[in-house]
Scaffold this motif. Structure first.
Motif, mmCIF file in Angstrom:
data_model
loop_
_atom_site.group_PDB
_atom_site.id
_atom_site.type_symbol
_atom_site.label_atom_id
_atom_site.label_comp_id
_atom_site.label_asym_id
_atom_site.label_seq_id
_atom_site.Cartn_x
_atom_site.Cartn_y
_atom_site.Cartn_z
ATOM 1 N N THR A 1 7.537 3.547 -59.028
ATOM 2 C CA THR A 1 6.990 4.669 -59.787
ATOM 3 C C THR A 1 7.759 4.876 -61.089
ATOM 4 O O THR A 1 7.172 5.145 -62.143
ATOM 5 C CB THR A 1 7.025 5.946 -58.930
ATOM 6 N N LYS A 2 9.077 4.715 -61.044
ATOM 7 C CA LYS A 2 9.877 4.852 -62.261
ATOM 8 C C LYS A 2 9.508 3.777 -63.273
ATOM 9 O O LYS A 2 9.354 4.063 -64.477
ATOM 10 C CB LYS A 2 11.366 4.782 -61.919
ATOM 11 N N ALA A 3 9.358 2.531 -62.808
ATOM 12 C CA ALA A 3 8.998 1.431 -63.709
ATOM 13 C C ALA A 3 7.602 1.633 -64.289
ATOM 14 O O ALA A 3 7.354 1.364 -65.470
ATOM 15 C CB ALA A 3 9.067 0.106 -62.954
ATOM 16 N N PHE A 4 6.678 2.113 -63.481
ATOM 17 C CA PHE A 4 5.312 2.370 -63.933
ATOM 18 C C PHE A 4 5.302 3.438 -65.028
ATOM 19 O O PHE A 4 4.678 3.258 -66.092
ATOM 20 C CB PHE A 4 4.471 2.813 -62.739
ATOM 21 N N LEU A 5 5.990 4.550 -64.802
ATOM 22 C CA LEU A 5 6.017 5.620 -65.795
ATOM 23 C C LEU A 5 6.724 5.177 -67.070
ATOM 24 O O LEU A 5 6.314 5.539 -68.179
ATOM 25 C CB LEU A 5 6.694 6.855 -65.198
ATOM 26 N N ALA A 6 7.777 4.388 -66.932
ATOM 27 C CA ALA A 6 8.480 3.883 -68.110
ATOM 28 C C ALA A 6 7.571 2.982 -68.936
ATOM 29 O O ALA A 6 7.594 3.023 -70.178
ATOM 30 C CB ALA A 6 9.744 3.135 -67.688
ATOM 31 N N GLU A 7 6.741 2.171 -68.267
ATOM 32 C CA GLU A 7 5.814 1.300 -68.979
ATOM 33 C C GLU A 7 4.769 2.103 -69.742
ATOM 34 O O GLU A 7 4.274 1.668 -70.784
ATOM 35 C CB GLU A 7 5.130 0.348 -68.002
ATOM 36 N N LEU A 8 4.472 3.299 -69.250
ATOM 37 C CA LEU A 8 3.529 4.166 -69.953
ATOM 38 C C LEU A 8 4.183 4.926 -71.101
ATOM 39 O O LEU A 8 3.520 5.713 -71.780
ATOM 40 C CB LEU A 8 2.915 5.183 -68.978
ATOM 41 N N GLY A 9 5.496 4.717 -71.278
ATOM 42 C CA GLY A 9 6.213 5.425 -72.329
ATOM 43 C C GLY A 9 6.699 6.787 -71.896
ATOM 44 O O GLY A 9 6.961 7.651 -72.739
ATOM 45 N N THR A 10 6.836 6.977 -70.567
ATOM 46 C CA THR A 10 7.287 8.263 -70.038
ATOM 47 C C THR A 10 8.508 8.058 -69.152
ATOM 48 O O THR A 10 8.455 8.246 -67.930
ATOM 49 C CB THR A 10 6.161 8.939 -69.234
ATOM 50 N N PRO A 11 9.647 7.655 -69.723
ATOM 51 C CA PRO A 11 10.846 7.490 -68.895
ATOM 52 C C PRO A 11 11.348 8.836 -68.396
ATOM 53 O O PRO A 11 11.439 9.800 -69.166
ATOM 54 C CB PRO A 11 11.847 6.830 -69.854
ATOM 55 N N LEU A 12 11.630 8.925 -67.112
ATOM 56 C CA LEU A 12 12.070 10.179 -66.510
ATOM 57 C C LEU A 12 13.327 9.932 -65.693
ATOM 58 O O LEU A 12 13.580 8.807 -65.241
ATOM 59 C CB LEU A 12 10.966 10.743 -65.599
ATOM 60 N N ASP A 13 14.111 11.006 -65.481
ATOM 61 C CA ASP A 13 15.318 10.817 -64.676
ATOM 62 C C ASP A 13 14.928 10.695 -63.199
ATOM 63 O O ASP A 13 13.810 10.996 -62.786
ATOM 64 C CB ASP A 13 16.326 11.942 -64.907
ATOM 65 N N ASP A 14 15.889 10.248 -62.413
ATOM 66 C CA ASP A 14 15.608 9.898 -61.024
ATOM 67 C C ASP A 14 15.099 11.079 -60.209
ATOM 68 O O ASP A 14 14.216 10.920 -59.359
ATOM 69 C CB ASP A 14 16.856 9.320 -60.372
ATOM 70 N N ASP A 15 15.634 12.265 -60.440
ATOM 71 C CA ASP A 15 15.216 13.420 -59.646
ATOM 72 C C ASP A 15 13.750 13.749 -59.878
ATOM 73 O O ASP A 15 13.006 14.056 -58.931
ATOM 74 C CB ASP A 15 16.076 14.643 -59.991
ATOM 75 N N VAL A 16 13.305 13.674 -61.118
ATOM 76 C CA VAL A 16 11.905 13.962 -61.427
ATOM 77 C C VAL A 16 11.001 12.888 -60.836
ATOM 78 O O VAL A 16 9.947 13.179 -60.254
ATOM 79 C CB VAL A 16 11.694 14.076 -62.946
ATOM 80 N N VAL A 17 11.408 11.637 -60.978
ATOM 81 C CA VAL A 17 10.632 10.530 -60.416
ATOM 82 C C VAL A 17 10.510 10.676 -58.901
ATOM 83 O O VAL A 17 9.426 10.502 -58.322
ATOM 84 C CB VAL A 17 11.263 9.181 -60.774
#
Length: 284
Positions: free
Chosen positions: A85-101
């Motif tokens: 999920t973190k990698a997917f969101l980062a690919e969309l240009g939405t990098p988030l910290d681990d707690d949010v992910v």
């Protein structure tokens, strides 16, 4: 088109053309999008998480890349889901910290698992397979024990003699190892076993190449011309008719035989691993 299930008839004597039919002792079934309408629930949960429904192909690709790591023993399934999920969101240009992910993934997963549904043709087909005297296995490319929980939650775990999961075995369809493992655990040979799944290459062709009888469950759209040595059906309601017309089941060949002894708890733990070969994988 959905056809009615063909009733099982226990023969006092084998049919006259029995010598023309191939005997089978077991049927293996894929889980996601074969028994469970997985894509509908997973896609709906993803859409709820990101607020749009057009990024499913990216999610599938990212998932496949990460599930390979579970099958290879590089991470467990819970870690995989968060990393995916973190990698997917980062690919969309939405990098988030681990707690949010972690929070987003937990909500997505809970929504998806709460929305699991069987296809309407599943329970009648499983009932028929058991009445025909066939052993039954679930063979899945998923990444972890949640598949066992899924079968229990949906009330169909009782039908299976064994459950073979790629993430526990270390080999995934179309690798012959996963099909051979299922046959070994069912105590049948490959040529006595039918495998049914929703993917042509992964399920039907993979099973055929491993020495089993491959059946492609093509639920959507007109039936295509099958590959050589592969049967194609539109619904699991068509499986009994296929088996009756092409194969000889235990009820026709040995009506007085002792019923199959099933393991007391096929969903309690992983099977023995044979290798660490990776393959293609389904979403979790």
């Amino acid at each position: 088109m959905t056809s009615a299930l063909v009733p099982v008839h226990v023969h006092d004597h084998p049919p006259e053309d029995a010598h023309l039919l191939t005997p089978i002792q077991a049927v293996c079934l894929d889980i996601d999008d074969t028994l469970v309408d997985f894509t509908t629930s997973a896609r709906r949960a993803l859409s709820s998480m990101i607020g749009r429904d057009d990024l499913w192909p990216i999610w599938q690709r990212t998932t496949e890349e990460h599930v390979k790591k579970v099958v290879a023993g590089e991470m467990d399934s819970d870690t995989m889901r968060r990393a995916r999920t973190k990698a997917f969101l980062a690919e969309l240009g939405t990098p988030l910290d681990d707690d949010v992910v972690d929070e987003l993934e937990a909500r997505r997963y809970a929504e998806m698992t709460g929305d699991w549904r069987l296809f309407d043709d599943v329970v009648p087909c499983l009932d028929w397979l058991r009445a025909a005297g066939l052993k039954v296995a679930a063979v899945t490319n998923a990444s972890g024990p949640q598949q066992r929980a899924k079968l229990i939650a949906l009330g169909i775990a009782r039908f299976f003699d064994t459950i073979v999961i790629a993430g526990e075995l270390g080999a995934a369809k179309p690798d012959p190892v996963i099909f051979q493992t299922a046959c070994q655990q069912l105590h049948v040979s490959a040529d006595e076993t039918l495998h049914v799944g929703d993917r042509l290459d992964t399920d039907a062709v993979g099973a055929r190449d491993a020495g089993l009888h491959g059946v492609w469950l093509h639920r959507r759209g007109p039936l295509p011309t099958p590959d050589a040595g592969v049967h194609v059906i539109e619904t699991l309601s068509d499986l009994p008719a296929l088996i009756v017309s092409e194969y000889l089941t235990p009820t026709a060949t040995a009506p007085a035989a002792v019923p199959t002894q099933r393991p007391p708890d096929p969903v309690s733990g992983p099977p023995r691993a044979w290798s660490t070969i990776s393959g293609r994988h389904s979403e979790q």
